[in-house]
Write a protein that holds these residues in place. Structure first.
Motif, short mmCIF file in Angstrom:
data_model
loop_
_atom_site.label_atom_id
_atom_site.label_comp_id
_atom_site.label_asym_id
_atom_site.label_seq_id
_atom_site.Cartn_x
_atom_site.Cartn_y
_atom_site.Cartn_z
N ARG A 12 0.85 -1.21 0.00
CA ARG A 12 0.00 0.00 0.00
C ARG A 12 0.87 1.24 0.00
O ARG A 12 2.03 1.19 0.38
CB ARG A 12 -0.84 0.07 1.29
CG ARG A 12 -1.98 -0.89 1.45
CD ARG A 12 -3.06 -0.76 0.43
NE ARG A 12 -3.85 0.45 0.45
CZ ARG A 12 -5.12 0.50 0.87
NH1 ARG A 12 -5.70 -0.55 1.40
NH2 ARG A 12 -5.81 1.62 0.78
N ARG A 13 0.28 2.38 -0.36
CA ARG A 13 1.01 3.64 -0.22
C ARG A 13 1.28 3.87 1.26
O ARG A 13 0.40 3.68 2.09
CB ARG A 13 0.17 4.81 -0.76
CG ARG A 13 -0.03 4.84 -2.26
CD ARG A 13 1.25 4.85 -3.04
NE ARG A 13 2.24 5.82 -2.61
CZ ARG A 13 2.39 7.04 -3.11
NH1 ARG A 13 1.58 7.48 -4.05
NH2 ARG A 13 3.35 7.84 -2.68
N GLU A 16 5.10 9.43 2.69
CA GLU A 16 6.19 9.68 1.75
C GLU A 16 7.58 9.52 2.38
O GLU A 16 8.48 8.93 1.77
CB GLU A 16 6.03 11.09 1.21
CG GLU A 16 6.39 11.21 -0.23
CD GLU A 16 6.20 12.65 -0.69
OE1 GLU A 16 5.05 13.14 -0.61
OE2 GLU A 16 7.21 13.26 -1.09
N GLU A 19 8.41 5.89 2.63
CA GLU A 19 8.74 5.31 1.32
C GLU A 19 10.14 5.74 0.88
O GLU A 19 10.92 4.94 0.35
CB GLU A 19 7.70 5.74 0.28
CG GLU A 19 6.32 5.17 0.55
CD GLU A 19 5.30 5.44 -0.56
OE1 GLU A 19 4.29 4.75 -0.57
OE2 GLU A 19 5.53 6.33 -1.40
N THR A 29 9.95 -2.05 -4.04
CA THR A 29 8.90 -1.83 -5.03
C THR A 29 7.73 -1.22 -4.29
O THR A 29 7.14 -1.86 -3.41
CB THR A 29 8.47 -3.16 -5.69
OG1 THR A 29 9.64 -3.80 -6.18
CG2 THR A 29 7.47 -2.93 -6.81
N LEU A 30 7.42 0.03 -4.65
CA LEU A 30 6.34 0.74 -3.97
C LEU A 30 5.09 0.69 -4.83
O LEU A 30 5.15 0.47 -6.03
CB LEU A 30 6.74 2.19 -3.71
CG LEU A 30 7.96 2.37 -2.80
CD1 LEU A 30 8.45 3.81 -2.83
CD2 LEU A 30 7.62 1.97 -1.36
N ARG A 31 4.00 0.94 -4.20
CA ARG A 31 2.71 0.92 -4.89
C ARG A 31 2.37 2.32 -5.37
O ARG A 31 2.57 3.29 -4.63
CB ARG A 31 1.70 0.46 -3.83
CG ARG A 31 0.43 -0.09 -4.33
CD ARG A 31 0.61 -1.51 -4.82
NE ARG A 31 -0.51 -1.81 -5.71
CZ ARG A 31 -1.75 -1.90 -5.31
NH1 ARG A 31 -2.06 -1.79 -4.04
NH2 ARG A 31 -2.73 -2.14 -6.16
N SER A 32 1.84 2.42 -6.59
CA SER A 32 1.43 3.77 -7.02
C SER A 32 -0.03 4.03 -6.67
O SER A 32 -0.41 5.15 -6.37
CB SER A 32 1.68 3.95 -8.52
OG SER A 32 1.07 2.89 -9.21
N GLU A 33 -0.85 2.97 -6.68
CA GLU A 33 -2.27 3.17 -6.34
C GLU A 33 -2.48 2.90 -4.86
O GLU A 33 -1.86 1.99 -4.32
CB GLU A 33 -3.15 2.13 -7.03
CG GLU A 33 -3.03 2.00 -8.48
CD GLU A 33 -3.77 0.74 -8.90
OE1 GLU A 33 -4.96 0.84 -9.16
OE2 GLU A 33 -3.15 -0.34 -8.92
N ASP A 34 -3.40 3.67 -4.25
CA ASP A 34 -3.66 3.41 -2.84
C ASP A 34 -4.90 2.56 -2.67
O ASP A 34 -5.93 2.99 -2.17
CB ASP A 34 -3.78 4.73 -2.06
CG ASP A 34 -3.66 4.48 -0.57
OD1 ASP A 34 -3.23 3.37 -0.18
OD2 ASP A 34 -4.00 5.38 0.20
#
Ligand SMILES: O=CC(=O)O
Length: 328
Positions: A12-13, A16, A19, A29-34
């Motif tokens: 999940r997001r 900031e 992250e 690997t981060l998520r772009s959509e929350d």
């Protein structure tokens, strides 16, 4: 040179700053959509990553865990509750599980008090009148709630959060009672001014407010079932900032509608976002979208705990917030 950094997938997001720090430390690997990560994406992350950072919106059941690759060594949960993770299966497959306890304590206890005050002092009813522009002035008999001083609070689950609720309740002049599998040490009990009830039945029948502060485990599922809810005084109120599954939500809804329980403050629901719609119709019920630990400070500290758990593991040590099945 090949990247020797741990490969970490976050579902999940996150704030900031968290992250950003993860990206400095790990091959992340981060998520772009929350939105909750779809099951297939979770399965492929579990096949490819060294570390997975899920949240409570990711059900990591035995079927999913059986798809984990040899690489996956740590599930570093962003959150204190781990009832969405089959910790026993993870353990059998040699995957460690860690969580973020401690940092959610004070915020969740604050929210418990907020719910107690909202229900007993009828805040939503007052707000609704103001928002509609319907207020026609002060009146001696309008919006009368109940005073907290002198009321008996029954805390179900006297861990970190339960104890933080007890300290707040004492400051409000309440009488604190609790039920816990294990009784607190006498000096802790004395310090909190709390009375232990071995029998949950007896405690719920005697208190004015029941606060759920235990985790959801197989042994706490529906601990407040229809039979126990019926033991509550019809003037009593129930608040839940833990997990919805601890209460039989349909039984509670029926009793609230019938006036057999005076009110409820619920931050969590038995089936996540799919809560009983009849709860919305009741003026004596305050509903919140699982906001108990939702503070800026808390979320940063949760991120910090996740990073500490991963980093410590990466350095060859046991993650400080390791969860083992025996703890559940
Ligand atoms: O509910 C919130 C958490 O488990 O941290």
């Amino acid at each position: 040179m090949p990247d020797k950094r741990l490969s970490v997938v976050v579902t999940r997001r996150l704030p900031e700053a968290v992250e950003r720090r993860m990206a400095e430390l790990f091959d992340v690997t981060l998520r772009s959509e929350d939105r909750p990560m779809p099951r297939e994406a979770l399965a492929s992350a579990m096949r490819e990553a060294d570390v997975l950072v899920p949240t409570l919106t990711d059900p990591l059941d035995a079927a999913l865990l059986s798809q984990a690759g040899d690489r996956l060594k740590l599930i570093a949960n962003f959150g204190a509750g781990v009832d969405h993770i089959d910790v026993t299966t993870a353990r059998q497959r040699g995957i460690l599980v860690s969580n973020t306890p401690g940092v959610v304590t004070e915020d969740t206890a604050d929210m418990t008090m907020a719910l107690i005050l909202s229900v007993t002092r009828r805040l939503p009813e007052g707000m609704a009148v103001m928002q509609k522009g319907d207020w026609d002035g002060w009146a001696p008999t309008a919006f009368l709630g109940g005073r907290l001083r002198g009321r008996r609070l029954g805390i179900l689950g006297m861990g970190r959060i339960g104890q933080a609720v007890a300290r707040r309740a004492v400051a409000f002049g309440m009488e604190v009672h609790y039920h816990n599998r294990r009784r607190l040490r006498p000096e802790v009990e004395l310090d909190l001014g709390a009375s232990w009830w071995e029998s949950l039945d007896q405690m719920v029948s005697r208190v004015d407010i029941v606060s759920i502060n235990c985790p959801h485990t197989p042994s706490t599922f529906h601990l407040l079932n229809a039979r126990r809810l019926k033991l509550m005084k019809p003037t009593a109120v129930i608040v839940n900032t833990s997990r919805g599954e601890v209460i039989d939500e349909n039984a509670l809804t029926r009793m609230l509608r019938a006036g057999e329980i005076a009110g409820a403050g619920l931050d969590v629901f038995e089936h996540g976002t799919e809560f009983n719609p009849r709860l919305r119709e009741l003026p004596n019920v305050v509903l919140l979208p699982h906001m108990g630990s939702a503070t800026v400070e808390g979320r940063l500290e949760m991120g910090e705990r996740v990073i500490i758990n991963i980093k410590t593991f990466d350095d060859g040590h046991r993650p400080p917030d390791l969860v083992v099945p025996a703890m559940l």
